[in-house]
Design a protein around this motif. Structure first.
Motif, PDB file in Angstrom:
ATOM      1  N   GLY A 202       0.896  -1.239  -0.107  1.00 39.45           N
ATOM      2  CA  GLY A 202      -0.093   0.025  -0.112  1.00 39.45           C
ATOM      3  C   GLY A 202       0.847   1.319   0.070  1.00 39.45           C
ATOM      4  O   GLY A 202       1.952   1.189   0.704  1.00 39.45           O
ATOM      5  N   ILE A 203       0.616   2.282  -0.847  1.00 34.38           N
ATOM      6  CA  ILE A 203       1.191   3.426  -0.929  1.00 34.38           C
ATOM      7  C   ILE A 203       0.243   4.622  -0.956  1.00 34.38           C
ATOM      8  O   ILE A 203      -0.686   4.677  -1.709  1.00 34.38           O
ATOM      9  N   GLN A 204       0.273   5.559   0.202  1.00 32.95           N
ATOM     10  CA  GLN A 204      -0.563   6.702   0.274  1.00 32.95           C
ATOM     11  C   GLN A 204       0.259   8.067   0.396  1.00 32.95           C
ATOM     12  O   GLN A 204       1.315   7.967   1.208  1.00 32.95           O
ATOM     13  N   ASP A 205       0.012   8.949  -0.493  1.00 27.16           N
ATOM     14  CA  ASP A 205       0.803  10.317  -0.436  1.00 27.16           C
ATOM     15  C   ASP A 205      -0.511  11.282  -0.257  1.00 27.16           C
ATOM     16  O   ASP A 205      -0.953  11.573  -1.298  1.00 27.16           O
ATOM     17  N   GLY A 206      -0.178  12.085   0.944  1.00 22.61           N
ATOM     18  CA  GLY A 206      -1.268  13.143   1.191  1.00 22.61           C
ATOM     19  C   GLY A 206      -1.598  13.274   2.721  1.00 22.61           C
ATOM     20  O   GLY A 206      -0.640  12.880   3.386  1.00 22.61           O
ATOM     21  N   GLU A 225       3.559  -4.621   3.072  1.00 26.26           N
ATOM     22  CA  GLU A 225       4.306  -3.253   3.066  1.00 26.26           C
ATOM     23  C   GLU A 225       3.590  -1.980   2.998  1.00 26.26           C
ATOM     24  O   GLU A 225       2.754  -2.034   1.996  1.00 26.26           O
ATOM     25  N   LEU A 226       3.606  -1.140   3.803  1.00 21.61           N
ATOM     26  CA  LEU A 226       2.856   0.165   3.701  1.00 21.61           C
ATOM     27  C   LEU A 226       3.850   1.348   3.583  1.00 21.61           C
ATOM     28  O   LEU A 226       4.607   1.488   4.670  1.00 21.61           O
ATOM     29  N   LEU A 227       3.646   2.337   2.723  1.00 17.89           N
ATOM     30  CA  LEU A 227       4.450   3.681   2.584  1.00 17.89           C
ATOM     31  C   LEU A 227       3.365   4.655   2.785  1.00 17.89           C
ATOM     32  O   LEU A 227       2.437   4.812   1.922  1.00 17.89           O
ATOM     33  N   GLN A 228       3.563   5.578   3.710  1.00 18.31           N
ATOM     34  CA  GLN A 228       2.637   6.668   4.050  1.00 18.31           C
ATOM     35  C   GLN A 228       3.501   8.014   3.935  1.00 18.31           C
ATOM     36  O   GLN A 228       4.234   8.017   4.701  1.00 18.31           O
ATOM     37  N   LEU A 229       3.141   8.971   3.095  1.00 15.04           N
ATOM     38  CA  LEU A 229       3.716  10.339   3.192  1.00 15.04           C
ATOM     39  C   LEU A 229       2.812  11.373   3.364  1.00 15.04           C
ATOM     40  O   LEU A 229       1.815  11.728   2.736  1.00 15.04           O
ATOM     41  N   THR A 242      -2.779 -18.643  12.539  1.00 19.93           N
ATOM     42  CA  THR A 242      -1.519 -19.331  11.859  1.00 19.93           C
ATOM     43  C   THR A 242      -0.680 -18.578  10.891  1.00 19.93           C
ATOM     44  O   THR A 242      -0.702 -19.094   9.639  1.00 19.93           O
ATOM     45  N   VAL A 243       0.042 -17.980  11.314  1.00 16.01           N
ATOM     46  CA  VAL A 243       0.848 -17.132  10.346  1.00 16.01           C
ATOM     47  C   VAL A 243       2.177 -17.639  10.306  1.00 16.01           C
ATOM     48  O   VAL A 243       2.862 -17.697  11.604  1.00 16.01           O
ATOM     49  N   GLU A 244       3.107 -17.827   9.133  1.00 15.26           N
ATOM     50  CA  GLU A 244       4.330 -18.621   9.552  1.00 15.26           C
ATOM     51  C   GLU A 244       5.413 -17.703   8.550  1.00 15.26           C
ATOM     52  O   GLU A 244       4.939 -17.397   7.298  1.00 15.26           O
ATOM     53  N   ASN A 245       6.577 -17.444   9.161  1.00 18.60           N
ATOM     54  CA  ASN A 245       7.393 -16.765   8.131  1.00 18.60           C
ATOM     55  C   ASN A 245       6.894 -15.559   7.307  1.00 18.60           C
ATOM     56  O   ASN A 245       7.212 -15.561   6.185  1.00 18.60           O
ATOM     57  N   SER A 246       6.341 -14.616   8.174  1.00 20.10           N
ATOM     58  CA  SER A 246       5.907 -13.422   7.439  1.00 20.10           C
ATOM     59  C   SER A 246       6.221 -12.159   8.088  1.00 20.10           C
ATOM     60  O   SER A 246       6.720 -12.244   9.082  1.00 20.10           O
ATOM     61  N   THR A 247       6.233 -11.085   7.070  1.00 22.02           N
ATOM     62  CA  THR A 247       6.734  -9.674   7.622  1.00 22.02           C
ATOM     63  C   THR A 247       5.764  -8.586   7.299  1.00 22.02           C
ATOM     64  O   THR A 247       5.073  -8.712   6.474  1.00 22.02           O
ATOM     65  N   MET A 248       5.884  -7.931   8.288  1.00 20.86           N
ATOM     66  CA  MET A 248       4.885  -6.603   8.196  1.00 20.86           C
ATOM     67  C   MET A 248       5.858  -5.257   8.244  1.00 20.86           C
ATOM     68  O   MET A 248       6.730  -5.378   9.279  1.00 20.86           O
ATOM     69  N   ILE A 249       5.744  -4.514   7.187  1.00 23.23           N
ATOM     70  CA  ILE A 249       6.670  -3.143   7.303  1.00 23.23           C
ATOM     71  C   ILE A 249       5.792  -1.836   7.211  1.00 23.23           C
ATOM     72  O   ILE A 249       4.892  -1.969   6.064  1.00 23.23           O
ATOM     73  N   VAL A 250       5.980  -0.907   7.870  1.00 26.33           N
ATOM     74  CA  VAL A 250       5.307   0.359   7.776  1.00 26.33           C
ATOM     75  C   VAL A 250       6.389   1.528   7.839  1.00 26.33           C
ATOM     76  O   VAL A 250       7.158   1.416   8.831  1.00 26.33           O
ATOM     77  N   ASP A 251       6.382   2.263   6.799  1.00 27.69           N
ATOM     78  CA  ASP A 251       7.253   3.460   6.871  1.00 27.69           C
ATOM     79  C   ASP A 251       6.245   4.690   6.674  1.00 27.69           C
ATOM     80  O   ASP A 251       5.563   4.733   5.850  1.00 27.69           O
ATOM     81  N   GLN A 252       6.478   5.563   7.672  1.00 25.00           N
ATOM     82  CA  GLN A 252       5.726   6.940   7.687  1.00 25.00           C
ATOM     83  C   GLN A 252       6.397   7.981   8.028  1.00 25.00           C
ATOM     84  O   GLN A 252       7.202   8.131   8.780  1.00 25.00           O
ATOM     85  N   PHE A 253       6.355   9.044   6.826  1.00 23.92           N
ATOM     86  CA  PHE A 253       7.069  10.208   6.967  1.00 23.92           C
ATOM     87  C   PHE A 253       6.169  11.379   7.080  1.00 23.92           C
ATOM     88  O   PHE A 253       5.360  11.614   6.195  1.00 23.92           O
ATOM     89  N   GLY A 254       6.315  12.144   8.167  1.00 24.65           N
ATOM     90  CA  GLY A 254       5.294  13.165   8.468  1.00 24.65           C
ATOM     91  C   GLY A 254       4.967  13.413   9.972  1.00 24.65           C
ATOM     92  O   GLY A 254       5.548  12.692  10.751  1.00 24.65           O
ATOM     93  N   ASP A 255       4.138  14.049  10.297  1.00 26.76           N
ATOM     94  CA  ASP A 255       3.651  14.309  11.696  1.00 26.76           C
ATOM     95  C   ASP A 255       2.356  13.754  11.970  1.00 26.76           C
ATOM     96  O   ASP A 255       1.682  13.626  11.310  1.00 26.76           O
ATOM     97  N   MET A 256       2.277  13.498  13.294  1.00 24.81           N
ATOM     98  CA  MET A 256       0.944  12.938  13.859  1.00 24.81           C
ATOM     99  C   MET A 256       0.388  11.861  13.198  1.00 24.81           C
ATOM    100  O   MET A 256      -0.736  11.716  12.889  1.00 24.81           O
ATOM    101  N   ASN A 257       1.471  10.731  12.791  1.00 28.91           N
ATOM    102  CA  ASN A 257       0.825   9.754  11.953  1.00 28.91           C
ATOM    103  C   ASN A 257       0.744   8.446  13.133  1.00 28.91           C
ATOM    104  O   ASN A 257       1.270   8.576  14.277  1.00 28.91           O
ATOM    105  N   MET A 258      -0.021   7.401  12.698  1.00 21.03           N
ATOM    106  CA  MET A 258      -0.388   6.308  13.975  1.00 21.03           C
ATOM    107  C   MET A 258      -0.369   4.952  13.179  1.00 21.03           C
ATOM    108  O   MET A 258      -0.748   5.208  12.064  1.00 21.03           O
ATOM    109  N   SER A 259       0.246   3.966  13.660  1.00 20.07           N
ATOM    110  CA  SER A 259       0.555   2.685  13.069  1.00 20.07           C
ATOM    111  C   SER A 259       0.231   1.693  14.207  1.00 20.07           C
ATOM    112  O   SER A 259       0.571   1.847  15.450  1.00 20.07           O
ATOM    113  N   THR A 260      -0.624   0.828  13.952  1.00 25.74           N
ATOM    114  CA  THR A 260      -1.160  -0.146  14.852  1.00 25.74           C
ATOM    115  C   THR A 260      -0.902  -1.652  13.928  1.00 25.74           C
ATOM    116  O   THR A 260      -1.689  -1.881  12.981  1.00 25.74           O
TER     117      THR A 260
END
Length: 331
Positions: A202-206, A225-229, A242-260
């Motif tokens: 997922g990619i979000q710019d705004g 993977e998620l990128l938010q700008l 039943t999750v195996e060998n898996s990865t979650m990545i979040v990159d956030q660039f900016g202010d007052m952002n939240m990740s759960t």
């Protein structure tokens, strides 16, 4: 071979319905005007090597394409330029090497697309340029999705992927990518039920964007993977059951952002968040995990993180650079 090519230029209302009932059929529909409606139906049991091309320029248009049963090497292309357009496409049953492409330029457009039933080597692509666009109930699978791709691109304000979902089900070696550029965008994308070797991006710019990404149900070797700008963005990520060998990545660039980020019933998994800015918040919850890793990196002022892990041999790593930052790790 049959070729049906209806062309209409209507000012008020034109209705076109084209039916093809043999192998290697082609249906082409072109409409210019206001309030046009087009239906192309290729639903015979012998539908193979078929093509539907629909183009509409004007306001208030509606277009629909249907390909049913033994759909092989088939193409649906829908183009709408104007306001208030609606596009729906359906490709059903034994869909192999099929392509579905929808393009809309204008305000208040809506897309609903379905590729279901033993889907393989296929693609579903939606591109919307304009305001108040909606992609809803886009589905690949419901019978298996192998080596297939769903791509959604939205450029403009108030774009939405949902409010139901964009879904790949029973996916193997498949990819789902959603990109939104603008303000107040929302996406809800899912891969679920017996998924392996697949990727969700997922990619979000705004400003003020919300992204919900879910991979649920017997999932293995996955990347989410998620990128938010921008500022005031929210990321909600979940890998459960039943999750195996898996990865979650979040990159956030900016202010007052939240990740759960939530991972449950997981083995050899990782959750990683990078935030650069001020007043950001991270919450990672890993429950009933084995050999799980949580990693947080925050750069800026007044950032907060909370990491909770319950399981066996879990690892939590948190790095904060700046002032007035706080963090909590619970194991």
């Amino acid at each position: 071979m049959k070729t049906v090519t209806p062309v209409t230029a209507a000012i008020c209302l034109a209705v076109l319905s084209s039916h093809s009932f043999a192998d290697s059929n082609s249906t082409v529909v072109e409409q210019n005007g206001i309030g046009n409606s087009a239906l192309s139906d290729q639903s015979d049991a012998t539908v193979n090597f078929s093509q539907v091309i629909q183009s509409q320029t004007g306001d208030g248009n509606q277009v629909a394409a249907e390909q049913y049963t033994n759909v092989t090497t088939a193409v649906v292309t829908q183009t709408q330029i104007g306001n208030g357009n609606l596009a729906t496409s359906e490709q059903y049953n034994s869909a192999t090497n099929v392509q579905l492409t929808q393009f809309q330029s204008g305000d208040a457009n809506t897309v609903m697309s379905i590729q279901v039933g033993n889907l393989s080597d296929s693609s579903l692509t939606v591109q919307q340029v304009g305001n108040m666009n909606l992609v809803d109930n886009n589905v690949q699978g419901l019978g298996g999705t192998t080596a297939s791709t769903m791509t959604i691109n939205q450029q403009g304000d108030m774009n939405t992927v949902g409010p139901s979902f964009a879904l790949q089900q029973q996916a193997v070696n498949s990819t789902l990518v959603a990109t939104q550029i603008g303000q107040m965008n929302q996406m809800d994308v899912n891969q679920n039920f017996v998924i392996s070797d697949s990727t969700m991006i997922g990619i979000q710019d705004g400003v003020g964007n919300i992204a919900a990404l879910d991979q649920i149900g017997s999932v293995s070797f996955l990347l989410m993977e998620l990128l938010q700008l921008g500022n005031d963005n929210m990321a909600l990520m979940e890998q459960e059951f039943t999750v195996e060998n898996s990865t979650m990545i979040v990159d956030q660039f900016g202010d007052m952002n939240m990740s759960t980020l939530d991972q449950g019933n997981a083995f050899f998994t990782s959750a990683t968040v990078l935030q650069a800015g001020d007043s950001n918040d991270v919450n990672i919850d890993q429950a009933n995990i084995t050999m799980g890793v949580a990693s947080i990196s925050q750069t800026g002022t007044s950032n907060v993180h909370v990491t909770s892990q319950a399981g066996t041999a879990e690892t939590a790593i948190a790095t904060q650079s700046g002032v007035s930052n706080t963090g909590t790790i619970l194991q």
